[in-house]
Structures are given as C-alpha cells and as structure tokens.
Design a protein around this motif. Structure first.
Motif, PDB file in Angstrom:
ATOM      1  N   ALA A 237     -16.910 -45.237  12.236  1.00  0.00           N
ATOM      2  CA  ALA A 237     -15.690 -44.108  12.507  1.00  0.00           C
ATOM      3  C   ALA A 237     -16.210 -43.115  13.861  1.00  0.00           C
ATOM      4  N   CYS A 238     -17.578 -42.927  13.566  1.00  0.00           N
ATOM      5  CA  CYS A 238     -17.868 -41.888  14.635  1.00  0.00           C
ATOM      6  C   CYS A 238     -18.186 -42.561  16.109  1.00  0.00           C
ATOM      7  N   LEU A 240     -16.156 -44.989  17.326  1.00  0.00           N
ATOM      8  CA  LEU A 240     -14.765 -45.084  17.617  1.00  0.00           C
ATOM      9  C   LEU A 240     -14.151 -43.899  18.514  1.00  0.00           C
ATOM     10  N   LEU A 241     -14.652 -42.763  17.649  1.00  0.00           N
ATOM     11  CA  LEU A 241     -14.346 -41.433  18.329  1.00  0.00           C
ATOM     12  C   LEU A 241     -15.134 -41.029  19.708  1.00  0.00           C
ATOM     13  N   LYS A 242     -16.416 -41.342  19.391  1.00  0.00           N
ATOM     14  CA  LYS A 242     -17.257 -41.287  20.815  1.00  0.00           C
ATOM     15  C   LYS A 242     -16.645 -42.168  22.099  1.00  0.00           C
ATOM     16  N   GLY A 243     -16.148 -43.170  21.504  1.00  0.00           N
ATOM     17  CA  GLY A 243     -15.471 -44.044  22.773  1.00  0.00           C
ATOM     18  C   GLY A 243     -14.115 -43.455  23.254  1.00  0.00           C
ATOM     19  N   LYS A 244     -13.572 -42.556  22.400  1.00  0.00           N
ATOM     20  CA  LYS A 244     -12.229 -41.878  22.885  1.00  0.00           C
ATOM     21  C   LYS A 244     -12.684 -40.723  23.501  1.00  0.00           C
ATOM     22  N   GLY A 245     -13.856 -40.470  23.587  1.00  0.00           N
ATOM     23  CA  GLY A 245     -14.254 -39.025  24.483  1.00  0.00           C
ATOM     24  C   GLY A 245     -14.434 -37.938  23.861  1.00  0.00           C
ATOM     25  N   VAL A 246     -14.459 -38.254  22.019  1.00  0.00           N
ATOM     26  CA  VAL A 246     -14.661 -37.036  21.545  1.00  0.00           C
ATOM     27  C   VAL A 246     -16.357 -36.849  21.187  1.00  0.00           C
ATOM     28  N   ASP A 247     -16.938 -35.569  21.636  1.00  0.00           N
ATOM     29  CA  ASP A 247     -18.345 -35.207  22.083  1.00  0.00           C
ATOM     30  C   ASP A 247     -18.778 -34.786  20.729  1.00  0.00           C
ATOM     31  N   LEU A 248     -18.640 -35.529  19.607  1.00  0.00           N
ATOM     32  CA  LEU A 248     -19.396 -35.046  18.153  1.00  0.00           C
ATOM     33  C   LEU A 248     -20.707 -35.599  18.040  1.00  0.00           C
ATOM     34  N   THR A 249     -21.271 -35.021  17.030  1.00  0.00           N
ATOM     35  CA  THR A 249     -22.556 -35.260  16.477  1.00  0.00           C
ATOM     36  C   THR A 249     -22.645 -35.551  14.876  1.00  0.00           C
ATOM     37  N   LEU A 250     -23.172 -36.601  14.402  1.00  0.00           N
ATOM     38  CA  LEU A 250     -23.403 -36.923  13.239  1.00  0.00           C
ATOM     39  C   LEU A 250     -24.751 -36.831  12.417  1.00  0.00           C
ATOM     40  N   THR A 251     -24.744 -35.959  11.553  1.00  0.00           N
ATOM     41  CA  THR A 251     -26.053 -35.781  10.742  1.00  0.00           C
ATOM     42  C   THR A 251     -26.002 -36.301   9.414  1.00  0.00           C
ATOM     43  N   ILE A 252     -27.204 -37.103   9.160  1.00  0.00           N
ATOM     44  CA  ILE A 252     -27.204 -38.067   7.645  1.00  0.00           C
ATOM     45  C   ILE A 252     -28.249 -37.631   6.894  1.00  0.00           C
ATOM     46  N   ALA A 253     -28.106 -36.683   6.019  1.00  0.00           N
ATOM     47  CA  ALA A 253     -29.127 -36.237   4.934  1.00  0.00           C
ATOM     48  C   ALA A 253     -29.074 -37.115   3.875  1.00  0.00           C
ATOM     49  N   GLY A 254     -30.147 -37.515   3.467  1.00  0.00           N
ATOM     50  CA  GLY A 254     -30.574 -38.154   2.188  1.00  0.00           C
ATOM     51  C   GLY A 254     -31.555 -39.289   2.093  1.00  0.00           C
ATOM     52  N   LYS A 255     -31.639 -39.990   1.030  1.00  0.00           N
ATOM     53  CA  LYS A 255     -32.798 -40.825   0.751  1.00  0.00           C
ATOM     54  C   LYS A 255     -32.215 -42.128   1.396  1.00  0.00           C
ATOM     55  N   LEU A 256     -33.300 -42.799   2.308  1.00  0.00           N
ATOM     56  CA  LEU A 256     -33.180 -44.086   2.942  1.00  0.00           C
ATOM     57  C   LEU A 256     -33.629 -45.176   2.100  1.00  0.00           C
ATOM     58  N   CYS A 273     -26.622 -39.126  16.723  1.00  0.00           N
ATOM     59  CA  CYS A 273     -26.636 -39.339  15.466  1.00  0.00           C
ATOM     60  C   CYS A 273     -28.226 -38.903  14.996  1.00  0.00           C
ATOM     61  N   SER A 274     -28.319 -38.366  13.731  1.00  0.00           N
ATOM     62  CA  SER A 274     -29.726 -38.018  13.588  1.00  0.00           C
ATOM     63  C   SER A 274     -29.825 -38.184  11.957  1.00  0.00           C
ATOM     64  N   PHE A 275     -31.050 -38.632  11.393  1.00  0.00           N
ATOM     65  CA  PHE A 275     -31.285 -38.837  10.059  1.00  0.00           C
ATOM     66  C   PHE A 275     -32.375 -37.867   9.871  1.00  0.00           C
ATOM     67  N   ILE A 276     -31.926 -37.035   8.999  1.00  0.00           N
ATOM     68  CA  ILE A 276     -33.023 -35.832   8.600  1.00  0.00           C
ATOM     69  C   ILE A 276     -33.621 -36.060   6.944  1.00  0.00           C
ATOM     70  N   GLY A 277     -33.206 -37.176   6.614  1.00  0.00           N
ATOM     71  CA  GLY A 277     -34.111 -37.648   5.360  1.00  0.00           C
ATOM     72  C   GLY A 277     -33.609 -36.582   4.017  1.00  0.00           C
ATOM     73  N   ARG A 349      -8.674 -39.990  10.455  1.00  0.00           N
ATOM     74  CA  ARG A 349      -8.888 -38.579   9.624  1.00  0.00           C
ATOM     75  C   ARG A 349      -9.763 -37.780  10.083  1.00  0.00           C
ATOM     76  N   ILE A 350     -10.915 -38.025  10.612  1.00  0.00           N
ATOM     77  CA  ILE A 350     -11.720 -37.001  11.196  1.00  0.00           C
ATOM     78  C   ILE A 350     -11.259 -36.548  12.169  1.00  0.00           C
ATOM     79  N   GLU A 351     -10.358 -37.258  13.155  1.00  0.00           N
ATOM     80  CA  GLU A 351      -9.836 -36.700  14.355  1.00  0.00           C
ATOM     81  C   GLU A 351      -8.864 -35.557  14.114  1.00  0.00           C
TER      82      GLU A 351
END
Length: 403
Positions: A237-238, A240-256, A273-277, A349-351
C-alpha cells in the motif's frame, strides 16, 4: 483474594507477545488492589527453575519447557525444535505439580493457548480458562487451519486446547470475535463465555504528542512482522502511494521472523521504510507520538492491544475490519477500519486519512484518546475482572456444597 495465573509467557520473556503484555498489566493492577498473585510461567532457559517473591507477588519460572530459544540454548537447534512433542506432557505435569504446591488459592486463570491444563482435574478452587487465540485459528481466513504437514504442531496442541475447553466451567474471552469463533469451531455455548477485554495500564504510557505531528506523513506498524499481520499488504500500500507522489515514510517495529527478515532484505535499498526491531515501552512512547498514522492490517486479530496503545497516543489508527479490532474502533469517529488482504484498498484508506483537514485529524485523535480512557483503561476493566473472579468463586462454592 489469592489469584494464580498459568501462562507460557510473561512480559520479560523473549517469547513475550500479546498474552505477556496482558498478564503483566493485569497482574500489576491486581496487585495494586491489594490481592495476592502467583504466576506460573516457563523459563526462557529450559534448564533453569527459579522462584522470585516480591511482596504479594510470586513468580515461578518452570524448567523443561517445550520450546527452544536458540540464543539462550544454542546447539542441536533442529532436534530441540521437536520439544513440542517429546516434552509436551512432561512440562504440563510440572505445571500441575507446581499448582498442587500452592496454599489458600481462591481462583486460577490459565490460558487456553498452549493447553497447559492437560492434567488439571477438580481442585478445591475454580479454574478460569482465558481465551487468547487457539493454535488452530487460521488468521488468513478467520477459520480453522487445513491440515498439512507443516501444521502438525498446531494440530497437536490445538487438539488438547479444544479438549480442555470441553471440560471448562468458566471461560473468558478478550473479545466478542474470539468468543464467537470458539463457540462456532469448538462447540462451546455462547452463554458459557464471558467477554472481558484486555485492560491497558494507562500509567505505562505518558504521551506528549504535538498537534503538528498529525500533519507528518509518517506511517507506523507495531507488532510481530508476519504475513498474517498484513505487513506485506501495508508495504505494498505504501509503495502504491509512493508511486503516486506521496512522500511518506513507514516505520516497522516488532519481532522479525522468517517473513519479516525476508521483507527487510527486499526493502534494504528503500530508505523510506525502516525496521527498528523489538523496542522497550519507553522507546515506543516516542515512536507512537511522532508518527501520525498507525496501521494494523491483520488478516484476523483476537483483540490487538497495540491498537489501544496507538489510539491512546493520539495517532490516527487504521485497523482490520476482521476480528476484535472492529470492536475497538468506531470507523470514522475515533479511527478507521480497512478490509484485510487488500493492498489497494488499504492505500486508499491511508491516503484518505493523510488527506483529512487538520481539524478533522485533531477530532479523531481526541476521540481516540477519550475512547480508550472511558472503555479500556485499567480503572474500567480491572474491576470487571475482580468482580468476575468473585462471582466464579461464589458459584464454585455453591456447586461444591451440592455435591
């Protein structure tokens, strides 16, 4: 009251998840009410047995668990993974022996997950079975897993979970969704299951979110990084939004797990996109309050405490419309719901949420905070647990007197 909890995990365990958080918060709050608590759980190092006493709280870490944590017990990892089979009954016998040592117990609560009550019979106190999520529940479709070789451990444990619930007189559930699932697939009468939502201990969370943070194009996911949690669809989803020019970031926190590590590898060159564990609660406070939108697109979730945490932080929360999250969020008022396994729909929905006016975002954020305080805080939920335990104790005594 002297309340005993039996569970495979607790908050200080490397295996800790939603059950561990629930137990830690509930036990902390019950102790604050002046009750005595004993917790019987599994030691991460299955070679060690320890007992720790702190005031009215006794924590027993049992040895001989039926799992393996490689960084704790290295060597012969593949062989040790079969502990679920060759230690299943021996560990549960240890649980029974530990329970039988206890004195002056008023009520015992045991998680249905893991079937640790295999050898439980009639004690001189009532046993409450707490539904968290059965090993047989298939999050991908909200049904029961179809049999395949890789799922043998789930079916093995799930068989005993189902069997134990058939003998249960008292059952609680963390959501109506899980209650309905258990009633349908385990053939448990609806009126035998009491819904008591997991409480959120508000004292654990001190947020200082600024209004300006809601304008940031910062998306957050917190929890185990797995396919069933919908993290793959969130990433798509992110994109897709980046492809539309939405300059968002995604942070993913949790066990891998394996899925999460593969996903991280696929995105290693994507700086957005960043994984912070896995991070501490103190660190998570800052992460929550600096992200504008928190997304939890699980394919199915029994409840989702992270949903309440994010709402209490004032984030604009998007949760799954399947399972217990739909009981926590009133769509469009204090958060938003999205259909799981639909990356395009999630992107829309995010947009939509990112495009809300500042005033609309403030209203949703304020409503979310108030909703958690009024309906899921410790002051609201813990008295419900204590009242239920008292009711069960009284009912058990009446039934015992008639025998």
């Amino acid at each position: 009251m002297h309340i005993v909890f039996v569970s495979r995990e607790y908050h200080d365990s490397k295996r800790g998840g939603g059950i561990a958080t629930y137990l830690h918060d509930l036990i902390t709050l019950v102790l604050e009410e002046g009750h005595q608590v004993t917790l019987i759980t599994a030691s991460d190092d299955t070679r060690q047995y320890t007992v720790a006493v702190n005031g009215k709280f006794t924590k027993v870490n049992l040895e001989g668990g039926d799992f393996i944590i490689p960084e704790v017990e290295p060597g012969m990892i593949q062989m040790k993974k079969f502990r679920i089979f060759f230690r299943f009954f021996s560990y549960r016998m240890k649980v029974l022996r530990e329970v039988l040592k206890l004195k002056n117990v008023d009520v015992l609560e045991v998680a249905e997950f893991g079937a640790e009550s295999v050898f439980f019979r009639k004690f001189d106190f009532p046993v409450v079975y707490r539904l968290h999520t059965s090993s047989l529940l298939d999050r991908s479709n909200g049904g029961v897993f179809k049999f395949r070789l890789g799922m043998i451990p789930n079916f093995f444990t799930g068989y005993f979970e189902k069997r134990m619930l058939r003998f249960a007189d008292y059952i609680t559930s963390c959501s109506n969704s899980l209650k309905d699932w258990t009633s349908t697939y385990f053939n448990i009468p609806q009126n035998q299951i009491e819904v008591l939502y997991n409480p959120i201990n508000l004292k654990n969370w001190k947020f200082t979110r600024s209004e300006e943070s809601l304008a940031a194009l910062k998306i957050l996911y917190v929890g185990t990084v797995s396919y069933e949690k919908g993290v793959g669809e969130l990433v798509e989803a992110c994109k897709l939004l980046k492809g539309k020019g939405v300059d968002l970031t995604l942070t993913i926190a949790g066990k891998l797990g394996t899925f999460g590590k593969n996903l991280q590898q696929d995105l290693k060159d994507d700086t957005w996109c960043s994984f912070i564990g896995h991070i501490t609660k103190q660190e998570l406070v800052h992460v929550y309050e600096t992200h504008s939108v928190a997304v939890f697109p699980s394919h199915w979730e029994a409840m989702g405490l992270v949903t309440l945490e994010a709402m209490y932080s004032g984030a604009l929360v998007i949760g799954s419309s399947e399972g217990g999250m739909s009981e926590l969020i009133e769509d469009g008022k204090n958060g938003f719901l999205a259909t799981p396994k639909d990356a395009e729909g999630l992107a829309e929905r995010i947009e939509h949420v990112l495009g809300l006016s500042h005033e609309e975002k403030i209203t949703i954020s304020t409503n979310a905070i108030q909703h958690v305080i009024e309906n899921f805080s410790d002051k609201k939920i813990v008295p419900q647990f204590l009242e239920y335990y008292k009711k069960v104790i009284a009912d058990y005594k009446v039934k015992s007197a008639k025998k």
